[in-house]
Design an enzyme around this catalytic site. Structure first.
Site, PDB file in Angstrom:
ATOM      1  N   GLU A 193       0.890  -0.469  -4.670  1.00 34.94           N
ATOM      2  CA  GLU A 193      -0.331   0.343  -4.854  1.00 34.94           C
ATOM      3  C   GLU A 193      -0.085   1.883  -4.821  1.00 34.94           C
ATOM      4  O   GLU A 193       0.910   2.497  -4.083  1.00 34.94           O
ATOM      5  CB  GLU A 193      -1.451  -0.036  -3.765  1.00 34.94           C
ATOM      6  CG  GLU A 193      -2.707   0.967  -3.838  1.00 34.94           C
ATOM      7  CD  GLU A 193      -2.818   2.219  -3.109  1.00 34.94           C
ATOM      8  OE1 GLU A 193      -3.860   2.711  -3.256  1.00 34.94           O
ATOM      9  OE2 GLU A 193      -2.082   2.674  -2.445  1.00 34.94           O
ATOM     10  N   LYS A 233      -7.010   9.316  -7.471  1.00 33.19           N
ATOM     11  CA  LYS A 233      -7.241   9.593  -6.206  1.00 33.19           C
ATOM     12  C   LYS A 233      -7.961  11.120  -6.566  1.00 33.19           C
ATOM     13  O   LYS A 233      -7.400  11.910  -7.072  1.00 33.19           O
ATOM     14  CB  LYS A 233      -6.125   9.970  -5.369  1.00 33.19           C
ATOM     15  CG  LYS A 233      -6.263  10.417  -4.182  1.00 33.19           C
ATOM     16  CD  LYS A 233      -7.115   9.667  -2.916  1.00 33.19           C
ATOM     17  CE  LYS A 233      -6.664   8.537  -2.453  1.00 33.19           C
ATOM     18  NZ  LYS A 233      -7.526   7.650  -1.522  1.00 33.19           N
ATOM     19  N   HIS A 257      -0.684  11.058  -2.079  1.00 36.00           N
ATOM     20  CA  HIS A 257      -2.116  10.323  -1.517  1.00 36.00           C
ATOM     21  C   HIS A 257      -3.007  11.722  -1.254  1.00 36.00           C
ATOM     22  O   HIS A 257      -3.953  11.806  -1.510  1.00 36.00           O
ATOM     23  CB  HIS A 257      -1.971   9.620  -0.290  1.00 36.00           C
ATOM     24  CG  HIS A 257      -2.961   9.419   0.370  1.00 36.00           C
ATOM     25  ND1 HIS A 257      -3.918   9.910   1.358  1.00 36.00           N
ATOM     26  CD2 HIS A 257      -3.890   8.141  -0.009  1.00 36.00           C
ATOM     27  CE1 HIS A 257      -4.998   9.312   1.834  1.00 36.00           C
ATOM     28  NE2 HIS A 257      -5.076   8.182   1.022  1.00 36.00           N
ATOM     29  N   HIS A 264       0.807  -1.082   0.037  1.00 32.58           N
ATOM     30  CA  HIS A 264       0.046  -0.043  -0.077  1.00 32.58           C
ATOM     31  C   HIS A 264       1.062   1.411   0.034  1.00 32.58           C
ATOM     32  O   HIS A 264       1.689   1.430   0.963  1.00 32.58           O
ATOM     33  CB  HIS A 264      -0.935  -0.106   1.325  1.00 32.58           C
ATOM     34  CG  HIS A 264      -1.985   1.166   1.488  1.00 32.58           C
ATOM     35  ND1 HIS A 264      -1.782   1.820   2.605  1.00 32.58           N
ATOM     36  CD2 HIS A 264      -2.844   1.322   0.581  1.00 32.58           C
ATOM     37  CE1 HIS A 264      -2.928   2.508   2.322  1.00 32.58           C
ATOM     38  NE2 HIS A 264      -3.491   2.697   1.102  1.00 32.58           N
ATOM     39  N   ARG A 265       0.427   2.146  -0.998  1.00 32.25           N
ATOM     40  CA  ARG A 265       1.531   3.351  -1.259  1.00 32.25           C
ATOM     41  C   ARG A 265       2.940   2.948  -1.182  1.00 32.25           C
ATOM     42  O   ARG A 265       3.808   3.638  -0.834  1.00 32.25           O
ATOM     43  CB  ARG A 265       1.217   4.394  -0.186  1.00 32.25           C
ATOM     44  CG  ARG A 265      -0.325   4.947   0.031  1.00 32.25           C
ATOM     45  CD  ARG A 265      -0.570   5.481   1.187  1.00 32.25           C
ATOM     46  NE  ARG A 265      -1.755   5.655   1.698  1.00 32.25           N
ATOM     47  CZ  ARG A 265      -2.197   6.569   2.811  1.00 32.25           C
ATOM     48  NH1 ARG A 265      -1.405   7.415   3.301  1.00 32.25           N
ATOM     49  NH2 ARG A 265      -3.638   6.324   3.075  1.00 32.25           N
ATOM     50  N   GLU A 274      -4.378   3.859  -8.141  1.00 33.43           N
ATOM     51  CA  GLU A 274      -5.543   4.616  -7.788  1.00 33.43           C
ATOM     52  C   GLU A 274      -5.678   6.026  -8.305  1.00 33.43           C
ATOM     53  O   GLU A 274      -4.931   6.776  -8.127  1.00 33.43           O
ATOM     54  CB  GLU A 274      -5.756   4.719  -6.045  1.00 33.43           C
ATOM     55  CG  GLU A 274      -6.949   5.270  -5.870  1.00 33.43           C
ATOM     56  CD  GLU A 274      -7.164   5.293  -4.182  1.00 33.43           C
ATOM     57  OE1 GLU A 274      -6.439   4.907  -3.444  1.00 33.43           O
ATOM     58  OE2 GLU A 274      -7.969   6.177  -3.942  1.00 33.43           O
ATOM     59  N   ASP A 278       0.480  -1.840   4.321  1.00 30.58           N
ATOM     60  CA  ASP A 278       1.539  -0.948   4.560  1.00 30.58           C
ATOM     61  C   ASP A 278       2.687  -1.892   4.864  1.00 30.58           C
ATOM     62  O   ASP A 278       3.990  -1.447   4.912  1.00 30.58           O
ATOM     63  CB  ASP A 278       1.484  -0.078   5.826  1.00 30.58           C
ATOM     64  CG  ASP A 278       0.293   0.945   5.420  1.00 30.58           C
ATOM     65  OD1 ASP A 278       0.084   1.361   4.235  1.00 30.58           O
ATOM     66  OD2 ASP A 278      -0.425   1.114   6.324  1.00 30.58           O
ATOM     67  N   ASP A 329      -1.294   6.286  -5.528  1.00 32.82           N
ATOM     68  CA  ASP A 329      -2.339   7.329  -5.698  1.00 32.82           C
ATOM     69  C   ASP A 329      -1.987   8.409  -6.796  1.00 32.82           C
ATOM     70  O   ASP A 329      -0.890   8.821  -6.485  1.00 32.82           O
ATOM     71  CB  ASP A 329      -2.630   8.147  -4.314  1.00 32.82           C
ATOM     72  CG  ASP A 329      -2.808   6.860  -3.365  1.00 32.82           C
ATOM     73  OD1 ASP A 329      -3.929   6.470  -3.323  1.00 32.82           O
ATOM     74  OD2 ASP A 329      -1.964   6.644  -2.465  1.00 32.82           O
TER      75      ASP A 329
HETATM   76  O1  G3P Z   1      -5.794   0.497  -2.072  1.00 30.17           O
HETATM   77  C1  G3P Z   1      -6.638   0.833  -0.729  1.00 30.17           C
HETATM   78  C2  G3P Z   1      -6.462   2.244  -0.302  1.00 30.17           C
HETATM   79  O2  G3P Z   1      -5.435   2.783  -1.031  1.00 30.17           O
HETATM   80  C3  G3P Z   1      -7.634   3.029  -0.377  1.00 30.17           C
HETATM   81  O3  G3P Z   1      -7.358   4.044   0.818  1.00 30.17           O
HETATM   82  O4  G3P Z   1      -6.915   6.215   1.512  1.00 30.17           O
HETATM   83  O5  G3P Z   1      -5.187   4.694   1.604  1.00 30.17           O
HETATM   84  O6  G3P Z   1      -5.893   5.761  -0.785  1.00 30.17           O
HETATM   85  P1  G3P Z   1      -6.160   5.348   0.736  1.00 30.17           P
HETATM   86 CA    CA Z   2      -4.877   4.461  -2.348  1.00 27.46          CA
END
Ligand code: G3P
Ligand code: CA
Length: 289
Positions: free
Chosen positions: A67, A152, A82, A40-41, A150, A278, A69
């Site tokens: 992942e 965003k 993000h 994540h990120r 993503e 994470d 944003d």
């Molecule tokens: O991939 C799921 C997650 O990224 C969604 O929430 O706020 O971390 O972008 P957020």
């Molecule tokens: Ca995200």
């Protein structure tokens, strides 16, 4: 038969009996494949989120999927960040003190390129930059990784779907050799519909937990339903798997943001296809253990 199709068929054959099994047994009944681990990120517990350093760290940890944003600057550059503001993850307050609230959309790419996006996380990362999407996909390619991209806040950036797809096409990410290496996700169903309409071959994922009654609508334009891990259950995952997505395969579920071994084992027991975390190392170890 595709593993997910087999899983869906098994679930259908088992019917409510599957829902009565202990959660950990249900996944074993389905196909025994551990969920895909997605950093994540870029794996934000280990490196400053959404930077190239995070991609590198994820690669070193063996994370195949990352992942990110994507947002857009004042002058139309796609960048990876993000928040809709630069405040939390860069030194923008020091560099541009008079520009509160420091929204991404109010800064040019050249201005953002001056910012330090690493020091807030740790001195070892001083000088890390907010990457452009172009820089980011190059780095993901360099490591032979896969990308959960993503869109965003797409409502802030009209046309970002077409622009993102154009950049991905220019960088070769819509070519056959990248098939299976890209999913575009968003909290915005409208944005995903646009992506699907513009590039039907691209896989998409909806971030959220739609009601069961609405899943058939989502199945017309999205391949994944990606809910918060606090909202999922074996019954919900099975219900999602029972739908066929726009590419003729059962809808998948990747859940977020799972950062403990206990939670990873629990959602794996629900039968999810992917775990967004994470801490990809923690989740991988939990699943292999
Ligand atoms: O991939 C799921 C997650 O990224 C969604 O929430 O706020 O971390 O972008 P957020
Ligand atoms: Ca995200």
């Amino acid at each position: 038969m595709h593993a997910r199709a087999a899983a869906a068929l098994t679930t259908a054959l088992l019917g409510t009996a599957a829902l009565l099994l202990p959660a950990t047994d249900v996944r074993a009944v389905e196909d025994g494949t551990p969920p895909t681990v997605i950093a994540h990120r870029g794996g934000s517990a280990h490196a400053p989120e959404n930077t190239l350093a995070a991609v590198d760290k994820a690669a070193r940890l063996g994370a195949v999927w990352v992942e990110n944003d994507v947002q857009r600057t004042k002058d139309g550059e796609l960048v990876v960040l993000h928040d809709d503001s630069l405040q939390r993850t860069t030194d923008v307050e020091q560099v541009f003190p008079g520009r509160a609230p420091w929204k991404v959309k109010d800064f040019t790419a050249a201005e953002i390129a001056r910012l330090d996006a690493g020091s807030w996380f740790g001195a070892a990362y001083a000088g890390a930059r907010v990457p452009t999407l172009e820089q980011y996909v190059h780095r993901v390619d360099l490591h032979h990784q896969k990308l959960l991209l993503e869109l965003k806040n797409p409502e802030l950036y009209p046309g970002i779907e077409r622009e993102t797809l154009k950049l991905l096409a220019n960088e070769g990410w819509l070519d056959r050799k990248h098939r299976g290496r890209l999913v575009v996700q968003s909290f915005s169903a409208a944005s995903l519909r646009t992506v699907h309409d513009l590039e039907p071959a691209v896989r998409t994922g909806f971030l959220g937990t739609p009601s069961l009654a609405d899943l058939h609508t989502y199945a017309s334009f999205t391949d994944q339903i990606n809910p918060s891990y606090t909202t999922v259950s074996t019954a919900y995952v099975s219900a999602v798997h029972a739908f066929t997505g726009p590419h003729g395969k059962p809808l998948e579920v990747s859940t977020w943001t799972v950062n403990t071994a206990e939670a990873a084992r629990r959602v794996a027991g629900y039968g999810v296809d992917g775990i967004i975390t994470d801490k990809p190392d923690v989740v991988r170890d939990a699943l292999s253990g």
